[in-house]
Design an enzyme around this catalytic site. Sequence first.
Site, mmCIF file in Angstrom:
data_model
loop_
_atom_site.group_PDB
_atom_site.id
_atom_site.type_symbol
_atom_site.label_atom_id
_atom_site.label_comp_id
_atom_site.label_asym_id
_atom_site.label_seq_id
_atom_site.Cartn_x
_atom_site.Cartn_y
_atom_site.Cartn_z
ATOM 1 N N ASP A 25 32.703 33.933 50.406
ATOM 2 C CA ASP A 25 34.331 33.419 50.404
ATOM 3 C C ASP A 25 35.118 34.233 48.839
ATOM 4 O O ASP A 25 34.362 33.784 48.014
ATOM 5 C CB ASP A 25 34.967 32.412 50.282
ATOM 6 C CG ASP A 25 36.652 32.336 49.759
ATOM 7 O OD1 ASP A 25 36.837 32.949 49.842
ATOM 8 O OD2 ASP A 25 36.617 30.559 49.324
ATOM 9 N N LYS A 87 41.042 41.867 44.046
ATOM 10 C CA LYS A 87 41.274 41.463 45.622
ATOM 11 C C LYS A 87 43.179 42.263 46.121
ATOM 12 O O LYS A 87 42.907 42.981 47.222
ATOM 13 C CB LYS A 87 41.184 39.971 46.117
ATOM 14 C CG LYS A 87 41.293 40.040 47.706
ATOM 15 C CD LYS A 87 40.889 38.425 48.188
ATOM 16 C CE LYS A 87 41.186 38.140 49.302
ATOM 17 N NZ LYS A 87 41.070 36.349 49.553
ATOM 18 N N GLU A 185 40.444 33.359 56.280
ATOM 19 C CA GLU A 185 39.930 32.885 55.882
ATOM 20 C C GLU A 185 40.210 30.960 56.710
ATOM 21 O O GLU A 185 39.203 30.128 56.798
ATOM 22 C CB GLU A 185 40.567 32.722 54.382
ATOM 23 C CG GLU A 185 40.088 33.858 53.568
ATOM 24 C CD GLU A 185 40.359 34.504 52.585
ATOM 25 O OE1 GLU A 185 41.848 33.794 52.165
ATOM 26 O OE2 GLU A 185 40.312 35.114 52.048
ATOM 27 N N ASP A 207 46.889 27.408 53.436
ATOM 28 C CA ASP A 207 45.587 27.839 52.217
ATOM 29 C C ASP A 207 46.375 28.284 51.798
ATOM 30 O O ASP A 207 47.213 28.929 51.374
ATOM 31 C CB ASP A 207 44.468 28.376 53.512
ATOM 32 C CG ASP A 207 43.697 29.060 52.258
ATOM 33 O OD1 ASP A 207 44.467 28.974 50.842
ATOM 34 O OD2 ASP A 207 42.852 29.889 52.527
#
Length: 631
Positions: A25, A87, A185, A207
Amino acid sequence: MALLQISEPGQSTAPHEHRLAAGIDLGTTNSLVATVRSGIAETLADENGLHLLPSVVAYLCDEMPLVGHEAQDRANHDPHNTIASAKRLLGRGLDDVKTLGSQLPYDFIEESGMPRIRTVAGELSPVQISADILRSLKQRAESSLAGDLTGVVITVPAYFDDAQRQATKDAAQLAGLNILRLLNEPTAAAVAYGLDQQAEGIFAIYDLGGGTFDISILRLHQGVFEVMSTGGDSALGGDDIDRMIAEWLLQQAEIGENASPHLLRQILGAARLAKEQLSHHEQADIQLILEDEQKTPWQIQLSREKFDALVDPLISKTLLPCRRALRDAGLNPEDIQEVVMVGGSTRVPRVRERVGEFFQREPHVDIDPDKVVAIGAAIQADILAGNKPDNDMLLLDVVPLSLGIETMGGLVEKIIPRNTTIPVAKAQDFTTFKDGQSAMAVHVLQGERELITDCRSLARFELRDIPPMVAGAARIRVTYQVDADGLLSVSAQEQTTGAHSEISVKPSYGLSDNDIEGMLRDAMTSAQQDAQARTLREQQVEADRVINALRAALKADGHHLLKRSEFENIQQHLDSLLHVTRGDDPQAIKQAIDKLDQVTQEFAARRMDSSIRKAMQGHHVEDFQNEDAAS
Ligand code: ADP
Ligand code: MG
């Protein structure tokens, strides 16, 4: 509908041979690595027993970079060389980075159209920074498993576009990892919860991490696990909650606009601690050291009630994409049978409460919301590495944003609409608009808007060698294909004459047309003196395209279609084009391109012959006629 088979042919292993595979992850805030051991998926700890690796890299002079907690510790006194949230920049163009960059304390520079960050260790791209995080996780996995990893599954937000996915792959490659697959994800989280073990159902995966929000609607039907729709906000998460509290603190402590970066970091840190405390307590005590001469300590209490009022607008912002994802899937909230919470920020009690109210059911919170994505990725990696040859789990993903093509007048025609299940291939026919037109430009775009300027430009290429015909007679079929990783390739071929040429593109995030166009748009407002710059840019873009295409062609066919002397001749002209591209004379670039075009014509012709021969092998002419009739 095409199903994506998870066990790939030829990958099953001999009995007893267990391949080391891991799920990663790669988070904006925290990253994790997990693996399946003795049938159980678990995240791996570092030598201090910590599982979460903060996605922070600290660069030092002449030393290896520090990653994770050690790096985080340096953030306060060395902010320019301590990079967090890389990211958010991954696969982004200059325009995006300019917007994001104003919020980040880094020293951004541009290098041949790509954003980089200047550090003591050199000018680094977001891909390189992400690779350092991945390298650290690789080492952790290989030392705790005592062996080399065969392959990894890396998760990405469902909202990641093509360029961002490609950049993630590049980072993995740079870190020496073999990517088995990229996985969304939320999909990984669903796998972790074993939702596939149930008979039927429709589930929502909510999420909320540190920097991104994703919602996915999943359906389990006749043993097949399918993503019905996705939505989200790539710039919304726990960091925003921290900022909200920090702003409140600034007001309460009456700190003016000229607070130092050091004080701001202190306040942000205090805000995060308070937030985490409030997940378990009704009240948080916050202490700050003010930056006056006396370094006065200052304190305040934040109640759960006040905190809830502060975060409510952010939670409401997450419910908009939830509503949209439901609409895309043709569902109402009451159709959702189970809700799964993922991401550290779903520990906030108010988030759980409001999500529960929205979907009208109590959300699942049993698995640690930080680890659930890595665990799902590990389960996938184990299957893909061939450790479970009998596994029949099928997973389907969707295209997160529509993929389209530029048509006359700067409009976008959607070829693959958003939320189409992948892998997918779709074709559309186009024609020429001028008599004798021998080339057609294909401009690939991603987004929901009608105008090309409002969408993200992914790639451009040209279909050449269209035989001369009257306008409207040529039939050019453009095919968009998205593979199991969500990566796009586009090809175009002229159909009517039987002869066809075909070019494939992989969108490159390095020098995206979007970046350049953004710069062009700015440039055009300051008119005349920029006209020269524009021409130069266009030529450089064209040169880049030619260089990339030729390199790919040389790599694919150069060794068997060219004599050594021919190869060297082409290489020489390629080098001189590269050389002039770095200069500022558009005319010289154009001449070099034309020259290169001339010396590669024979090569192009041989390639076309050889690909037609390949396509004809094992076919009869009737096969082609039948195919034609069917299309
Ligand atoms: P990402 O997927 O973006 O890397 P994570 O899922 O690791 O993010 O979540 C990180 C976020 O979760 C951070 O904003 C962090 O402050 C927040 N977080 C972690 N623990 C808690 C908690 N107990 N209460 C509230 N937020 C938390
Ligand atoms: Mg996450």
